[in-house]
Scaffold this motif. Structure first.
Motif, PDB file in Angstrom:
ATOM      1  N   SER A 194      -1.324  -1.580  10.264  1.00  0.00           N
ATOM      2  CA  SER A 194      -1.133  -0.464  11.189  1.00  0.00           C
ATOM      3  C   SER A 194      -0.503  -0.921  12.501  1.00  0.00           C
ATOM      4  CB  SER A 194      -2.479   0.213  11.476  1.00  0.00           C
ATOM      5  OG  SER A 194      -3.304  -0.671  12.214  1.00  0.00           O
ATOM      6  N   HIS A 198       0.861  -1.183   0.000  1.00  0.00           N
ATOM      7  CA  HIS A 198       0.000   0.000   0.000  1.00  0.00           C
ATOM      8  C   HIS A 198       0.896   1.231   0.000  1.00  0.00           C
ATOM      9  CE1 HIS A 198      -3.749  -2.121   1.154  1.00  0.00           C
ATOM     10  NE2 HIS A 198      -2.929  -2.921   1.804  1.00  0.00           N
ATOM     11  N   ASN A 199       0.401   2.327  -0.552  1.00  0.00           N
ATOM     12  CA  ASN A 199       1.141   3.581  -0.483  1.00  0.00           C
ATOM     13  C   ASN A 199       1.061   4.120   0.935  1.00  0.00           C
ATOM     14  OD1 ASN A 199       1.859   3.633  -3.213  1.00  0.00           O
ATOM     15  ND2 ASN A 199      -0.111   4.508  -3.777  1.00  0.00           N
ATOM     16  N   VAL A 200       2.198   4.287   1.566  1.00  0.00           N
ATOM     17  CA  VAL A 200       2.257   4.772   2.939  1.00  0.00           C
ATOM     18  C   VAL A 200       3.334   5.843   3.055  1.00  0.00           C
ATOM     19  CG1 VAL A 200       1.393   2.660   4.015  1.00  0.00           C
ATOM     20  CG2 VAL A 200       3.836   2.906   3.600  1.00  0.00           C
ATOM     21  N   GLU A 201       3.153   6.717   4.037  1.00  0.00           N
ATOM     22  CA  GLU A 201       4.144   7.763   4.275  1.00  0.00           C
ATOM     23  C   GLU A 201       5.376   7.216   4.980  1.00  0.00           C
ATOM     24  OE1 GLU A 201       2.612  11.272   6.142  1.00  0.00           O
ATOM     25  OE2 GLU A 201       0.826  11.267   4.873  1.00  0.00           O
ATOM     26  N   ASN A 202       5.181   6.291   5.922  1.00  0.00           N
ATOM     27  CA  ASN A 202       6.283   5.782   6.729  1.00  0.00           C
ATOM     28  C   ASN A 202       6.401   4.265   6.572  1.00  0.00           C
ATOM     29  OD1 ASN A 202       8.143   5.076   8.661  1.00  0.00           O
ATOM     30  ND2 ASN A 202       7.297   6.394  10.250  1.00  0.00           N
ATOM     31  N   LYS A 203       7.332   3.827   5.748  1.00  0.00           N
ATOM     32  CA  LYS A 203       7.522   2.393   5.501  1.00  0.00           C
ATOM     33  C   LYS A 203       8.035   1.660   6.738  1.00  0.00           C
ATOM     34  CE  LYS A 203       8.491   2.818   0.594  1.00  0.00           C
ATOM     35  NZ  LYS A 203       9.468   2.593  -0.473  1.00  0.00           N
ATOM     36  N   ARG A 246       6.976   1.796   9.694  1.00  0.00           N
ATOM     37  CA  ARG A 246       5.865   1.385  10.549  1.00  0.00           C
ATOM     38  C   ARG A 246       4.906   0.427   9.842  1.00  0.00           C
ATOM     39  NH1 ARG A 246       3.974   6.743  13.835  1.00  0.00           N
ATOM     40  NH2 ARG A 246       5.666   6.656  15.341  1.00  0.00           N
TER      41      ARG A 246
END
Length: 82
Positions: A63, A19-24, A26
């Motif tokens: 998450s 998924h596109n995430v800001e913080n890989k 986490r």
């Protein structure tokens, strides 16, 4: 007691992160395939496309609190069946 068992990353996976995430850092891969997929009330962000559950917009399994949510829902579902 450590809670390291609640988090896992597979950075060598060809899909990491899936998924596109800001913080890989986490991004949790522990539930790569969500254990709640077959629950009608998983409380995740899903839609139905041609009768198939599409969970691609749901980040719960990946998450920080995903483990707690998924295990909690499994326990609740099993208790409700009794």
């Amino acid at each position: 007691m450590s809670e390291n068992y609640k988090f896992f990353q597979h950075k060598e996976c060809e899909f990491f992160p899936c998924h596109n995430v800001e913080n890989k850092e986490r991004f949790n891969c522990l539930f790569c395939y969500c254990a709640l997929y077959f629950l009608e009330d998983c409380q995740g962000n899903y839609t139905y496309t041609n009768g198939i559950k599409d969970c691609s917009k749901c980040m719960i399994p990946h998450s920080e609190k995903g483990y707690d949510h998924i295990i909690g829902r499994i326990i609740k579902n099993n208790r409700d069946k009794k």
